[in-house]
Design a protein around this motif. Structure first.
Motif, PDB file in Angstrom:
ATOM      1  N   GLN A 307       0.832  -1.206   0.000  1.00 54.72           N
ATOM      2  CA  GLN A 307       0.000   0.000   0.000  1.00 54.72           C
ATOM      3  C   GLN A 307       0.864   1.253   0.000  1.00 54.72           C
ATOM      4  OE1 GLN A 307      -2.340  -1.242   3.478  1.00 54.72           O
ATOM      5  NE2 GLN A 307      -4.182  -1.128   2.222  1.00 54.72           N
ATOM      6  N   LYS A 311       0.975   4.105  -3.183  1.00 53.15           N
ATOM      7  CA  LYS A 311       0.638   5.514  -2.946  1.00 53.15           C
ATOM      8  C   LYS A 311       1.814   6.457  -3.177  1.00 53.15           C
ATOM      9  CE  LYS A 311      -1.164   4.477   1.157  1.00 53.15           C
ATOM     10  NZ  LYS A 311      -1.825   4.609   2.474  1.00 53.15           N
ATOM     11  N   ASP A 349      -5.184   4.588  -2.488  1.00 52.19           N
ATOM     12  CA  ASP A 349      -5.392   4.509  -1.033  1.00 52.19           C
ATOM     13  C   ASP A 349      -6.695   3.793  -0.673  1.00 52.19           C
ATOM     14  OD1 ASP A 349      -7.156   6.400  -1.871  1.00 52.19           O
ATOM     15  OD2 ASP A 349      -6.564   7.940  -0.425  1.00 52.19           O
ATOM     16  N   LYS A 352      -5.704  -2.838  -1.318  1.00 51.62           N
ATOM     17  CA  LYS A 352      -4.513  -3.481  -0.764  1.00 51.62           C
ATOM     18  C   LYS A 352      -3.515  -3.876  -1.834  1.00 51.62           C
ATOM     19  CE  LYS A 352      -6.813  -5.485   3.301  1.00 51.62           C
ATOM     20  NZ  LYS A 352      -7.169  -6.753   3.999  1.00 51.62           N
TER      21      LYS A 352
END
Length: 470
Positions: A307, A311, A349, A352
């Motif tokens: 994650q 991002k 965001d 997963k």
């Protein structure tokens, strides 16, 4: 001395997590020292080695970005070299022909076990010269009978093994094929390997290999034997723990940067730092900072890292990986729809992994066959018709298709009808995306064509009409 390391997998299966970590550590040490990294495929086990497994190793290394400076080198291409050196050891009296049958050796070992002794070849043919004509034989290495082999291991410190613990190793089978331990020695010598990083399961091989290297008057590399990886339950990592193949992590939507970052921390540390770019790994990596304790695999930690990288990496990098997952789903993202990097920006965001990202983003690239049943039941009701008709009119009237203008059109619809935003936004969301979950409507709709929005609202109105008349 220029550092040369190697990764030397056997192509009998996929590139597993433990092998990938060993490859990473070897690669990092070579890079940190300005050295060379060799990829060697140890395919002497011809019956078990497969082309598919060889390709799986190459694919895994490529996906992780562990590029080799030399190779891939295949041991099966080097049999003449091995046989020449075996003959040299025979000529020098450092190896000998053993004519003991398998049945004889089994009987001896069984008797040794019953007597509570360590099963071992007793050296029966070590000094004999009464060789039977045309009888099958193996070639055994004359292991020293006294003294110790001392290994200054980078991970475990000093390891000392008495030569009395070692028997005379077979270095050539009856069919003339050289054995693993001999091929490894010759390869490490010929390829100038200075540092051998491998699993702790090879510790028993190391003293034997050192003795053969000394018999060949070859230099001895330095060794670092890394501990095994355990599953969440404390047992050796295996298929029962889920993904153990590196490429399975790709298939499940993990980024290679996340997998590398996770693997490097499975037994190595630099202070309390958790996030490492590849450049930072190279800068800080040291063989002496590898822990001798076994490491426990933690899937939740890997998910967290994945994650993080979804991002924080440049959107184009994540988009390149995401494109592969859309291809696996049969979704064409090349000819229409938004740039994948824009999808990454609004979805990263919310998920997963990249599989989830692709699954919740298909509405950008293809029409959905039907609305999510629960979302449609709740939000595509007759009471929503008026809001959908007016918001369609307001959206299609926009001369500038921007997030700000889209949000203004939605706001104006709610104000005109004197209803809450949810009464407009939720039916519009279901109409345009097929479900009740998406990023905010302004950043979602701006990635879709204006005319496509009108078509999908019409489809929702048809759904309401059918439901109303049924």
């Amino acid at each position: 001395m220029s550092v040369v390391t190697r990764f030397a997998p056997s192509p009998t299966g996929y590139l597993h997590v433990g092998g990938a970590r060993t490859a990473l550590y070897s690669w990092l040490y070579a890079k940190s020292q300005g050295g060379e990294f060799v990829l060697r495929i140890e395919d002497t086990d011809i019956e078990r080695s497969t082309d598919a497994a060889k390709q799986a190793i190459l694919d895994g290394m490529t996906w992780l970005g562990l590029t080799h400076d030399t190779g891939p080198i295949y041991q099966t291409d080097r049999f003449d070299r091995y046989k020449a050196l075996i003959q040299q050891l025979l000529d020098e009296g450092k190896a000998y022909k053993c004519f003991m049958s398998v049945e004889e050796l089994d009987a001896i070992r069984e008797a040794q076990e019953q007597a509570g002794e360590k099963p071992r070849y007793p050296g029966t043919w070590r000094d004999r010269t009464d060789h039977p004509a045309d009888a099958p034989y193996v070639v055994r290495f004359k292991n020293p009978l006294d003294g110790d082999v001392v290994i200054q291991d980078h991970v475990r410190g000093e390891i000392r093994i008495s030569n009395t613990e070692l028997d005379d190793l077979i270095i050539m089978r009856t069919d003339g094929a050289p054995t693993y331990n001999f091929c490894v020695v010759v390869d490490d010598w010929d390829m100038g390997i200075t540092h051998v990083v491998r699993g702790e399961d090879h510790i028993n091989n190391t003293p034997r290999q050192i003795n053969i290297l000394e018999a060949l008057n070859a230099p001895i590399p330095e060794y670092a034997h890394v501990s095994m990886i355990l599953g969440d339950d404390g047992k050796k990592l295996s298929k029962r723990h889920g993904a153990v193949s590196v490429m399975q992590y790709r298939d499940e939507g993990y980024l290679p940067q996340a997998v590398l970052n996770y693997l490097v921390r499975l037994g190595w540390s630099h202070g309390d730092q958790e996030i490492f770019s590849v450049d930072e790994m190279i800068e800080h990596f040291s063989l002496d900072n590898i822990s001798k304790s076994a490491s426990a695999f933690n899937t939740e930690k890997l998910i967290w890292l994945n994650q993080h990288y979804m991002k924080t990496l440049p959107g184009e990098e994540v988009a390149a990986a995401l494109a592969w997952h859309f291809e696996q789903m049969g979704v064409n993202t090349a000819d229409a729809g938004p740039a994948l990097s824009d999808v990454v920006a609004i979805q990263a965001d919310r998920v997963k992994n990249l599989v989830e990202m692709a699954q919740i983003s298909t509405y950008f690239y293809q029409d959905f066959a039907e609305f999510d049943a629960n979302a449609a039941k709740k939000h595509l009701r007759p009471v929503a018709k008026e809001a959908l008709l007016l918001v369609k009119e307001n959206l299609l009237a926009l001369n500038e298709w921007t997030s700000e203008h889209i949000q203004t059109a939605i706001n104006q619809t709610a104000e005109t009808l004197d209803v809450g935003m949810g009464k407009v936004g939720m039916p519009l969301r279901v109409a345009c995306t097929g479900s009740g979950n998406s990023p905010s409507l302004d950043v979602t709709l701006v990635l879709m064509e204006q005319t496509k929005i009108g078509e999908r609202i019409d489809k929702a109105l048809e759904f309401i009409a059918i439901r109303e008349n049924s």
